[in-house]
Design a protein around this motif. Structure first.
Motif, mmCIF file in Angstrom:
data_model
loop_
_atom_site.group_PDB
_atom_site.id
_atom_site.type_symbol
_atom_site.label_atom_id
_atom_site.label_comp_id
_atom_site.label_asym_id
_atom_site.label_seq_id
_atom_site.Cartn_x
_atom_site.Cartn_y
_atom_site.Cartn_z
ATOM 1 N N THR A 13 0.826 -1.199 0.000
ATOM 2 C CA THR A 13 0.000 0.000 0.000
ATOM 3 C C THR A 13 0.863 1.253 0.000
ATOM 4 O OG1 THR A 13 -1.768 -1.139 1.180
ATOM 5 C CG2 THR A 13 -1.773 1.265 1.265
ATOM 6 N N ARG A 14 1.907 1.262 0.807
ATOM 7 C CA ARG A 14 2.794 2.417 0.860
ATOM 8 C C ARG A 14 3.445 2.658 -0.501
ATOM 9 N NH1 ARG A 14 5.384 5.714 4.380
ATOM 10 N NH2 ARG A 14 7.412 6.492 3.723
ATOM 11 N N ARG A 15 3.897 1.581 -1.146
ATOM 12 C CA ARG A 15 4.527 1.726 -2.458
ATOM 13 C C ARG A 15 3.528 2.264 -3.478
ATOM 14 N NH1 ARG A 15 8.885 0.513 -5.283
ATOM 15 N NH2 ARG A 15 9.911 -0.389 -3.475
ATOM 16 N N ALA A 16 2.297 1.765 -3.426
ATOM 17 C CA ALA A 16 1.290 2.229 -4.372
ATOM 18 C C ALA A 16 1.009 3.717 -4.185
ATOM 19 C CB ALA A 16 0.000 1.416 -4.208
ATOM 20 N N LEU A 21 1.649 9.307 -5.916
ATOM 21 C CA LEU A 21 2.030 10.682 -5.576
ATOM 22 C C LEU A 21 3.165 11.161 -6.479
ATOM 23 C CD1 LEU A 21 1.709 13.122 -3.768
ATOM 24 C CD2 LEU A 21 3.111 11.980 -2.042
ATOM 25 N N ALA A 22 4.136 10.287 -6.736
ATOM 26 C CA ALA A 22 5.238 10.651 -7.631
ATOM 27 C C ALA A 22 4.722 10.934 -9.035
ATOM 28 C CB ALA A 22 6.277 9.529 -7.663
ATOM 29 N N ARG A 55 5.444 12.376 4.622
ATOM 30 C CA ARG A 55 5.585 10.994 5.079
ATOM 31 C C ARG A 55 6.279 10.140 4.014
ATOM 32 N NH1 ARG A 55 -0.209 10.785 6.597
ATOM 33 N NH2 ARG A 55 -0.428 11.442 8.763
ATOM 34 N N TYR A 56 6.136 10.553 2.769
ATOM 35 C CA TYR A 56 6.655 9.751 1.659
ATOM 36 C C TYR A 56 7.921 10.335 1.046
ATOM 37 C CZ TYR A 56 2.095 7.534 2.004
ATOM 38 O OH TYR A 56 0.999 6.862 2.475
ATOM 39 N N PHE A 57 8.057 11.653 1.075
ATOM 40 C CA PHE A 57 9.217 12.309 0.465
ATOM 41 C C PHE A 57 9.708 13.416 1.389
ATOM 42 C CE2 PHE A 57 6.528 10.892 -3.097
ATOM 43 C CZ PHE A 57 7.421 10.055 -3.744
ATOM 44 N N SER A 58 11.019 13.555 1.466
ATOM 45 C CA SER A 58 11.570 14.600 2.325
ATOM 46 C C SER A 58 11.549 15.967 1.643
ATOM 47 C CB SER A 58 12.999 14.249 2.748
ATOM 48 O OG SER A 58 13.829 14.092 1.609
ATOM 49 N N ASN A 59 11.503 15.988 0.298
ATOM 50 C CA ASN A 59 11.463 17.240 -0.452
ATOM 51 C C ASN A 59 11.085 16.941 -1.901
ATOM 52 O OD1 ASN A 59 13.947 16.393 -1.798
ATOM 53 N ND2 ASN A 59 14.986 17.000 0.090
ATOM 54 N N LYS A 60 10.960 17.996 -2.711
ATOM 55 C CA LYS A 60 10.573 17.807 -4.111
ATOM 56 C C LYS A 60 11.607 16.997 -4.885
ATOM 57 C CE LYS A 60 10.124 21.952 -5.677
ATOM 58 N NZ LYS A 60 9.869 22.971 -6.702
ATOM 59 N N GLU A 61 12.892 17.225 -4.598
ATOM 60 C CA GLU A 61 13.945 16.516 -5.320
ATOM 61 C C GLU A 61 13.825 15.011 -5.169
ATOM 62 O OE1 GLU A 61 14.349 19.112 -3.410
ATOM 63 O OE2 GLU A 61 15.328 20.662 -4.620
ATOM 64 N N ASP A 62 13.441 14.572 -3.987
ATOM 65 C CA ASP A 62 13.307 13.133 -3.744
ATOM 66 C C ASP A 62 12.179 12.520 -4.561
ATOM 67 O OD1 ASP A 62 15.436 13.016 -2.063
ATOM 68 O OD2 ASP A 62 14.288 12.982 -0.208
ATOM 69 N N VAL A 63 11.182 13.317 -4.933
ATOM 70 C CA VAL A 63 10.130 12.812 -5.808
ATOM 71 C C VAL A 63 10.729 12.413 -7.154
ATOM 72 C CG1 VAL A 63 7.986 13.348 -7.003
ATOM 73 C CG2 VAL A 63 8.382 14.244 -4.702
ATOM 74 N N VAL A 64 11.636 13.235 -7.651
ATOM 75 C CA VAL A 64 12.228 12.985 -8.969
ATOM 76 C C VAL A 64 13.232 11.840 -8.919
ATOM 77 C CG1 VAL A 64 13.535 13.994 -10.884
ATOM 78 C CG2 VAL A 64 11.923 15.409 -9.583
ATOM 79 N N PHE A 65 14.080 11.850 -7.900
ATOM 80 C CA PHE A 65 15.143 10.847 -7.848
ATOM 81 C C PHE A 65 14.694 9.576 -7.137
ATOM 82 C CE2 PHE A 65 17.623 14.689 -8.618
ATOM 83 C CZ PHE A 65 18.496 14.244 -9.591
ATOM 84 N N GLY A 66 14.096 9.728 -5.955
ATOM 85 C CA GLY A 66 13.679 8.564 -5.196
ATOM 86 C C GLY A 66 14.793 7.532 -5.142
ATOM 87 N N ASP A 67 14.431 6.280 -5.406
ATOM 88 C CA ASP A 67 15.442 5.227 -5.488
ATOM 89 C C ASP A 67 15.653 4.800 -6.937
ATOM 90 O OD1 ASP A 67 13.056 3.984 -5.975
ATOM 91 O OD2 ASP A 67 13.265 2.446 -4.415
ATOM 92 N N ARG A 68 15.329 5.723 -7.868
ATOM 93 C CA ARG A 68 15.435 5.380 -9.282
ATOM 94 C C ARG A 68 16.879 5.276 -9.756
ATOM 95 N NH1 ARG A 68 11.199 9.077 -9.257
ATOM 96 N NH2 ARG A 68 9.204 8.227 -9.939
ATOM 97 N N ILE A 69 17.726 6.216 -9.354
ATOM 98 C CA ILE A 69 19.090 6.270 -9.864
ATOM 99 C C ILE A 69 19.928 5.219 -9.149
ATOM 100 C CG2 ILE A 69 21.050 7.745 -10.340
ATOM 101 C CD1 ILE A 69 18.476 8.702 -11.636
#
Length: 206
Positions: A13-16, A21-22, A55-69
């Motif tokens: 659920t958290r991942r979904a 949100l991303a 709760r899901y992202f610390s800032n806007k940058e983390d939305v873009v990068f997350g654990d993708r790179i």
């Protein structure tokens, strides 16, 4: 049995929610520009509170990068899967082709994230920091396997220089393919583009 399955369900659920949100944020960043979109804009579009966003992202940058790179260690480990069975340049191509296949599998999200990164100087700088970390991790592996002025024609400062040149050329090839793919300039998959672009370059005795 309920106690065993509940944590897994909560994780799914958290991942979904994180992915949804991303997607909302990336759509806004891609259409309006990263610097023009605030967290308030994102949460309004997503229908959540700012507290929920953080709760899901610390800032806007983390939305873009997350654990993708991929991390430097992950890239090095992928190189090591290929380096013993292929010349160094071919092993680098195989390494980045693996990354491309993973990105092809999540094409829409990756294309939007790539466009946002490429069109935002601050995000581009953070992405280039990843390149530097990859170069540091890959250089010893490549240098130890290509000719130089050390014992038996390997190692030494010349091998490290050649390794740096080869790795940065590989990163450049990957970026050329990535930008062309993300901007919609081709019908090819990213993996096919990586093969094509890497094929334009030859490193003798590598």
């Amino acid at each position: 049995m309920r106690e065993n399955t509940a944590p897994g369900l909560r994780m799914k659920t958290r991942r979904a929610v994180t992915e949804a949100l991303a997607d909302t944020a990336l759509d806004l960043f891609d259409s309006r520009g990263f610097d023009q979109v605030t967290v308030a804009d994102v949460v309004a579009a997503a229908g959540i509170s700012q507290r929920s966003f953080f709760r899901y992202f610390s800032n806007k940058e983390d939305v873009v990068f997350g654990d993708r790179i991929p991390s430097a260690e992950e890239v090095r480990d992928e190189l090591l899967r290929h380096i013993d069975d292929a010349p160094a340049w071919d092993a680098l191509r195989a390494t980045f082709r693996t990354a491309a296949l993973q990105m092809d599998a999540d094409e829409g999200r990756w294309k939007r994230a790539t466009r946002v990164i490429c069109h935002t100087p601050g995000l581009r700088a953070r992405y280039l920091e990843k390149h530097l970390a990859w170069t540091d991790a890959l250089t010893p592996e490549i240098a130890s396997r290509i000719g130089g002025d050390g014992p038996n024609g390997s190692g030494g400062p010349d091998a490290e220089l050649r390794a740096h040149t080869m790795i940065n050329t590989a990163l450049g090839c990957f970026d050329v393919a990535l930008v062309r793919w993300a901007d919609g300039g081709t019908d090819l998959s990213l993996a096919a583009l990586v093969d094509d672009v890497f094929g334009f370059v030859r490193f003798p005795h590598a």
